[in-house]
Design a protein around this motif. Structure first.
Motif, PDB file in Angstrom:
ATOM      1  N   GLY A 129      42.483  37.980  43.813  1.00  0.00           N
ATOM      2  CA  GLY A 129      42.197  39.426  43.386  1.00  0.00           C
ATOM      3  C   GLY A 129      41.987  40.404  44.509  1.00  0.00           C
ATOM      4  N   GLY A 130      42.446  41.456  44.248  1.00  0.00           N
ATOM      5  CA  GLY A 130      42.254  42.523  45.221  1.00  0.00           C
ATOM      6  C   GLY A 130      42.654  43.831  44.630  1.00  0.00           C
ATOM      7  N   GLY A 131      42.657  44.823  45.467  1.00  0.00           N
ATOM      8  CA  GLY A 131      42.963  46.155  44.973  1.00  0.00           C
ATOM      9  C   GLY A 131      44.354  46.576  45.362  1.00  0.00           C
ATOM     10  N   GLY A 132      44.589  47.872  45.269  1.00  0.00           N
ATOM     11  CA  GLY A 132      45.877  48.397  45.685  1.00  0.00           C
ATOM     12  C   GLY A 132      46.656  48.954  44.517  1.00  0.00           C
ATOM     13  N   ASP A 133      47.749  49.654  44.835  1.00  0.00           N
ATOM     14  CA  ASP A 133      48.597  50.277  43.816  1.00  0.00           C
ATOM     15  C   ASP A 133      49.494  49.229  43.197  1.00  0.00           C
ATOM     16  OD1 ASP A 133      50.204  51.812  42.275  1.00  0.00           O
ATOM     17  OD2 ASP A 133      51.087  52.980  43.902  1.00  0.00           O
ATOM     18  N   SER A 134      49.312  48.926  41.911  1.00  0.00           N
ATOM     19  CA  SER A 134      50.087  47.873  41.268  1.00  0.00           C
ATOM     20  C   SER A 134      51.351  48.403  40.617  1.00  0.00           C
ATOM     21  CB  SER A 134      49.229  47.170  40.202  1.00  0.00           C
ATOM     22  OG  SER A 134      48.870  48.083  39.189  1.00  0.00           O
ATOM     23  N   ASP A 149      40.380  36.552  40.265  1.00  0.00           N
ATOM     24  CA  ASP A 149      40.030  35.256  40.826  1.00  0.00           C
ATOM     25  C   ASP A 149      40.246  34.146  39.797  1.00  0.00           C
ATOM     26  OD1 ASP A 149      39.353  36.428  43.210  1.00  0.00           O
ATOM     27  OD2 ASP A 149      37.214  36.568  42.747  1.00  0.00           O
ATOM     28  N   ALA A 150      39.945  34.440  38.541  1.00  0.00           N
ATOM     29  CA  ALA A 150      40.134  33.439  37.487  1.00  0.00           C
ATOM     30  C   ALA A 150      41.610  33.093  37.313  1.00  0.00           C
ATOM     31  CB  ALA A 150      39.549  33.951  36.170  1.00  0.00           C
ATOM     32  N   GLU A 151      42.480  34.106  37.397  1.00  0.00           N
ATOM     33  CA  GLU A 151      43.917  33.863  37.263  1.00  0.00           C
ATOM     34  C   GLU A 151      44.442  33.049  38.440  1.00  0.00           C
ATOM     35  OE1 GLU A 151      45.689  37.660  34.812  1.00  0.00           O
ATOM     36  OE2 GLU A 151      44.921  38.027  36.839  1.00  0.00           O
ATOM     37  N   LEU A 152      43.959  33.356  39.649  1.00  0.00           N
ATOM     38  CA  LEU A 152      44.375  32.598  40.826  1.00  0.00           C
ATOM     39  C   LEU A 152      43.953  31.141  40.705  1.00  0.00           C
ATOM     40  CD1 LEU A 152      43.474  35.158  43.644  1.00  0.00           C
ATOM     41  CD2 LEU A 152      45.756  34.537  42.877  1.00  0.00           C
ATOM     42  N   GLN A 153      42.736  30.928  40.214  1.00  0.00           N
ATOM     43  CA  GLN A 153      42.245  29.561  40.038  1.00  0.00           C
ATOM     44  C   GLN A 153      43.067  28.815  38.999  1.00  0.00           C
ATOM     45  OE1 GLN A 153      38.083  29.326  39.078  1.00  0.00           O
ATOM     46  NE2 GLN A 153      38.003  27.108  39.256  1.00  0.00           N
ATOM     47  N   LEU A 155      46.168  29.373  38.229  1.00  0.00           N
ATOM     48  CA  LEU A 155      47.501  29.141  38.784  1.00  0.00           C
ATOM     49  C   LEU A 155      47.478  28.180  39.965  1.00  0.00           C
ATOM     50  CD1 LEU A 155      48.750  32.834  38.682  1.00  0.00           C
ATOM     51  CD2 LEU A 155      49.666  30.948  37.313  1.00  0.00           C
ATOM     52  N   GLU A 156      46.271  27.864  40.460  1.00  0.00           N
ATOM     53  CA  GLU A 156      46.096  26.961  41.598  1.00  0.00           C
ATOM     54  C   GLU A 156      46.816  27.468  42.840  1.00  0.00           C
ATOM     55  OE1 GLU A 156      47.243  23.066  40.304  1.00  0.00           O
ATOM     56  OE2 GLU A 156      45.416  22.763  39.144  1.00  0.00           O
ATOM     57  N   VAL A 157      46.662  28.769  43.111  1.00  0.00           N
ATOM     58  CA  VAL A 157      47.188  29.376  44.329  1.00  0.00           C
ATOM     59  C   VAL A 157      46.036  30.057  45.063  1.00  0.00           C
ATOM     60  CG1 VAL A 157      49.540  29.687  43.481  1.00  0.00           C
ATOM     61  CG2 VAL A 157      47.844  31.468  43.071  1.00  0.00           C
ATOM     62  N   PRO A 158      46.049  30.053  46.400  1.00  0.00           N
ATOM     63  CA  PRO A 158      44.936  30.647  47.156  1.00  0.00           C
ATOM     64  C   PRO A 158      44.888  32.161  47.080  1.00  0.00           C
ATOM     65  CG  PRO A 158      46.680  29.950  48.643  1.00  0.00           C
ATOM     66  CD  PRO A 158      47.057  29.455  47.279  1.00  0.00           C
ATOM     67  N   GLN A 159      46.036  32.795  46.925  1.00  0.00           N
ATOM     68  CA  GLN A 159      46.130  34.244  46.802  1.00  0.00           C
ATOM     69  C   GLN A 159      47.495  34.577  46.234  1.00  0.00           C
ATOM     70  OE1 GLN A 159      46.176  33.034  50.332  1.00  0.00           O
ATOM     71  NE2 GLN A 159      48.407  33.026  50.084  1.00  0.00           N
ATOM     72  N   GLY A 160      47.727  35.860  45.934  1.00  0.00           N
ATOM     73  CA  GLY A 160      49.041  36.244  45.446  1.00  0.00           C
ATOM     74  C   GLY A 160      49.003  37.457  44.547  1.00  0.00           C
ATOM     75  N   VAL A 161      50.186  37.989  44.265  1.00  0.00           N
ATOM     76  CA  VAL A 161      50.349  39.109  43.333  1.00  0.00           C
ATOM     77  C   VAL A 161      51.423  38.732  42.326  1.00  0.00           C
ATOM     78  CG1 VAL A 161      49.608  40.895  44.959  1.00  0.00           C
ATOM     79  CG2 VAL A 161      52.026  40.242  44.862  1.00  0.00           C
ATOM     80  N   LYS A 162      51.282  39.244  41.110  1.00  0.00           N
ATOM     81  CA  LYS A 162      52.232  38.928  40.049  1.00  0.00           C
ATOM     82  C   LYS A 162      53.335  39.970  39.981  1.00  0.00           C
ATOM     83  CE  LYS A 162      52.462  37.871  35.087  1.00  0.00           C
ATOM     84  NZ  LYS A 162      51.661  37.725  33.849  1.00  0.00           N
TER      85      LYS A 162
END
Length: 230
Positions: A129-134, A149-153, A155-162
């Protein structure tokens, strides 16, 4: 089934009453011409590590996503399909050396081979999770949104954007699809949409770079290239 593999199975059954297979704990994929270029390799070869499983021999040995295994236990790895065969024939607990390419440089890792868990013995997953213009469209021709953070957990990825949308452009040519989660871009972690747009804007036209995506829970590297017109 090769005769030497069959004899190995027979000997294990005689001695232990069961068959054990060596386990490394990585998800791998083939290296094609475009990916080889994006990883600054002279030619396609090896097994590209897309994911390192937690609490695995590979994690303990220091493997990272983006590593390309070119030798294992003294044997050359020309195609990704060769690595599971070599590892699987090693006795759990044995020591082996892996030669990898990481950011274009050779590196040797010492690994203690584990035993393939029973629930994986029927077949090993391989990506195929983070901020920024989506909402802003990036120069790569796609839009992204932040993940909690819940979605990242989940998906079992350390970070990312959809990825929420893909238009004509570099992303479409690379094979990125809506619903993909972009984990790294040009070997840099994508922590939020703002960081993604920053990395996308810094890419040089004509240069192929690797993109690690998670698609339906399966990690996979894609090669992305901006053109002068993008």
């Amino acid at each position: 089934v090769p005769i030497d593999m069959a004899m190995n199975v027979v000997e294990q059954l005689k001695e232990h009453g069961k068959v054990t297979r060596g386990w490394l704990g990585v998800m791998i994929q083939e290296v094609d011409r475009e990916l080889a270029e994006s990883f600054d390799m002279d030619r396609p070869r090896g097994a590209l590590v897309a994911q390192v499983m937690s609490d695995s021999p590979a994690r303990k040995a220091g493997f990272k996503p983006g590593d390309v295994v070119i030798e294992f236990n003294g044997r050359s790895i020309e195609t990704s399909s060769k690595l599971p065969h070599i590892v699987g024939r090693l006795e759990p607990g044995s020591e082996a050396e892996a030669v990898i390419l990481r950011e274009g440089k050779r590196k040797t890792l010492d690994v203690t081979v584990g035993e393939l868990p029973e629930d994986m013995a029927q077949g090993q997953a391989r990506p195929g999770g983070g901020g920024g213009d989506s909402s802003a469209r990036s120069s790569l021709g796609l839009t992204v949104e932040a993940l909690s953070d819940a979605e990242l957990q989940q998906l079992e990825v350390p970070q990312g954007v959809k990825v929420t949308g893909v238009d004509k452009g570099p992303a479409a040519r690379a094979g990125i699809r809506p619903g993909d989660v972009i984990v790294t871009l040009a070997n840099q972690p994508v922590t939020d949409p703002g960081r993604f747009h920053e990395l996308a804007g810094s890419l040089e036209p004509g240069v192929s770079v690797p993109v690690l995506v998670s698609r339906n829970g399966n990690p996979r590297f894609l090669a992305l290239r901006k053109s002068e017109n993008d």
